[in-house]
Structures are given as C-alpha cells and as structure tokens.
Design an enzyme around this catalytic site. Structure first.
Site, PDB file in Angstrom:
ATOM      1  N   SER A  78     -19.486   6.776   3.511  1.00  0.00           N
ATOM      2  CA  SER A  78     -18.584   6.533   4.643  1.00  0.00           C
ATOM      3  C   SER A  78     -17.907   5.175   4.515  1.00  0.00           C
ATOM      4  O   SER A  78     -16.699   5.050   4.715  1.00  0.00           O
ATOM      5  CB  SER A  78     -19.355   6.612   5.963  1.00  0.00           C
ATOM      6  OG  SER A  78     -19.780   7.923   6.212  1.00  0.00           O
ATOM      7  N   GLU A  79     -18.696   4.143   4.217  1.00  0.00           N
ATOM      8  CA  GLU A  79     -18.130   2.819   3.987  1.00  0.00           C
ATOM      9  C   GLU A  79     -18.897   2.062   2.921  1.00  0.00           C
ATOM     10  O   GLU A  79     -20.111   2.250   2.763  1.00  0.00           O
ATOM     11  CB  GLU A  79     -18.125   1.969   5.268  1.00  0.00           C
ATOM     12  CG  GLU A  79     -16.815   1.950   6.005  1.00  0.00           C
ATOM     13  CD  GLU A  79     -16.744   3.084   7.007  1.00  0.00           C
ATOM     14  OE1 GLU A  79     -15.633   3.421   7.425  1.00  0.00           O
ATOM     15  OE2 GLU A  79     -17.796   3.625   7.361  1.00  0.00           O
ATOM     16  N   THR A  80     -18.169   1.209   2.242  1.00  0.00           N
ATOM     17  CA  THR A  80     -18.753   0.162   1.412  1.00  0.00           C
ATOM     18  C   THR A  80     -18.318  -1.167   2.002  1.00  0.00           C
ATOM     19  O   THR A  80     -17.129  -1.405   2.216  1.00  0.00           O
ATOM     20  CB  THR A  80     -18.276   0.274  -0.046  1.00  0.00           C
ATOM     21  OG1 THR A  80     -18.722   1.521  -0.604  1.00  0.00           O
ATOM     22  CG2 THR A  80     -18.833  -0.871  -0.880  1.00  0.00           C
TER      23      THR A  80
END
Length: 267
Positions: free
Chosen positions: A45-47
C-alpha cells in the site's frame, strides 16, 4: 548502494493483519523517481522513506505503487515503530511532511503508538454520479474532504457486504472513497477504496481517521473512539478528538527486515 528496509504490519497486534508498509531509512536523499521505483517494486500500500534532519526531527515521504501520497497514517505508524525499536528513539518523534505539516508521535508503555494528526473533518456534499455508480448500495449521506468522499451507511453490515466498481470510483480522482457506519462491537467501522491512487481497497487507512473521528464525534456526542476497518486483513484503531487535532493510535509488529541493493545506474 545498499538501503535498509523494514516491512511492518500496522494497526494490528499480530502478523498478517492490519496494513503492511515498507519503511526505508535513508542517510541521504534519493531522487523522487527512484523512490517511486522502489515503492512500485515493493507493491505494498505504501513505502515510507525517512531521513533524519539536523533539527532532530525526521522528514517522511510516502509512495504508493502508483504515485507519491500526501498523507499516510499506517506508514507513519510503521516508521515510528522502526525508529522506536531499532534506532534508539525513546521519546517523542516529530515527522516533517510536505503536505500536512508536522506530525507528532509517541509510544505508550504498552507499545501502543499514538499519532497527532490535523483535524480533516469532512463537509456535506452532493453525491457525484460516479460515486453512486461505484458502490453497490446507495449511502444515506455523502461528505468530502480533500482526501476522500465519505459515504455513510445506517448499518455495519452495509459496509461489510458492500461491493465497489473500481472503474467508476477511479474517475473521482484525486479523491478516494471511504464508507463508514456505526459499529456493533466498536464505535464505528469503515472500508477504504482508492483505485485512482493506489489500489482497489486499502486494508487499513490511518489518515482517513483524521476525517472519520470528527464526523463520528458529532454524530455520537463523544470524543474517544474504538474503530475497526473491515477489510479482509482487518485493522484496529483508537482515536480521540481534542480542540485542534485528531489523535490516532495503534499497534504494529515486524514482518521482515532486508537490505536493498540498488544499482548505481538506478540512483
């Protein structure tokens, strides 16, 4: 070039729950294009990319597999977890961001991490046609803030059983869509759809609770909440409202720690 990366399950007390975020700890800035390549390769979903500033705070930026994101709660929680656990941060952490100002984070004795977010209360709007076409059940009320449309339902089961049409919701960009209702075993529940900015459904979305908390504070007449995100992985959040901010808290666990080997040409 070698970079240290952690994968953290956020807003959960157990592995394989909550929302996974990669956290890359930097000694020096990276080009934007390279950060996007890493986030796309991770396909989470996110880094989050964090780097210490001379002032003692940490700059943080968040990238989905598709683009840089203005505000991400679960990757902020994951980043704080990494700093508390592996970088000898024992007191309050302040993250500086490009879009939402400074975010203050601290950890309680039981390991719960609390984050101070801006109050991003939504306001009532007329429901866009694409929103109604993109949700299998019409909401009773629609609101919006800069991040998302808020589709409010009467019953928790409406949220759980809801189906989305990503092609329709994608046309609402730059806004995403959160659906929410009063909970049966918690104060309120939600699900989050973001096909234009990251993926079909986000497992747990800390940032949207900066808008959900003030909304439900007005509806329920209280300022402290136990919230659950009803995705397949599921997530648990503890939220409260003060005069100017929204406080969002949760737990996190380590899933993996690794070293990235970035070719010189890529950097």
């Amino acid at each position: 070039m070698q970079l240290c990366m952690y994968i953290i399950d956020a807003f959960t007390r157990e592995q394989f729950g909550g929302n996974s975020a990669a956290v890359v700890v930097l000694d020096s800035p990276l080009p934007d294009a390279l950060m996007q390549q890493i986030a796309s390769e991770n396909n989470l979903s996110e880094t989050a990319f964090i780097i210490a500033n001379p002032s003692g705070d940490y700059a943080i930026r968040w990238f989905s597999p598709l683009m840089e994101i203005d505000f991400c709660g679960h990757a902020t929680l994951a980043s704080a977890f990494v700093l508390f656990e592996y970088f000898q941060c024992h007191q309050t952490i302040r993250f500086s961001t490009q879009q939402v100002g400074d975010l203050t984070v601290w950890r309680h004795h039981d390991g719960c991490i609390e984050m101070r977010f801006p109050n991003l209360a939504p306001t009532a709007v007329e429901a866009p046609a694409a929103l109604l076409a993109g949700l299998s059940r019409p909401p009773k009320q629609v609101l919006a803030n800069a991040q998302a449309y808020f589709a409010i339902y009467d019953d928790e089961q409406d949220v759980i059983s809801l189906q989305s049409n990503s092609e329709q919701l994608k046309t609402l960009a730059p806004r995403d869509v959160v659906v929410s209702a009063k909970g049966s075993d918690c104060d309120f529940v939600s699900r989050y759809f973001w096909p234009a900015n990251g993926g079909d459904e986000d497992p747990v979305t800390g940032s949207i609770h900066a808008g959900l908390t003030p909304y439900w504070a007005e509806q329920l007449g209280k300022t402290k909440f136990h919230a659950k995100q009803k995705s397949i992985r599921g997530g648990e959040l503890f939220c409260s409202l003060d005069a100017e901010h929204v406080l969002v808290s949760g737990y996190a666990v380590l899933y993996a720690q690794s070293t990235l080997h970035i070719a010189t040409a890529a950097s």
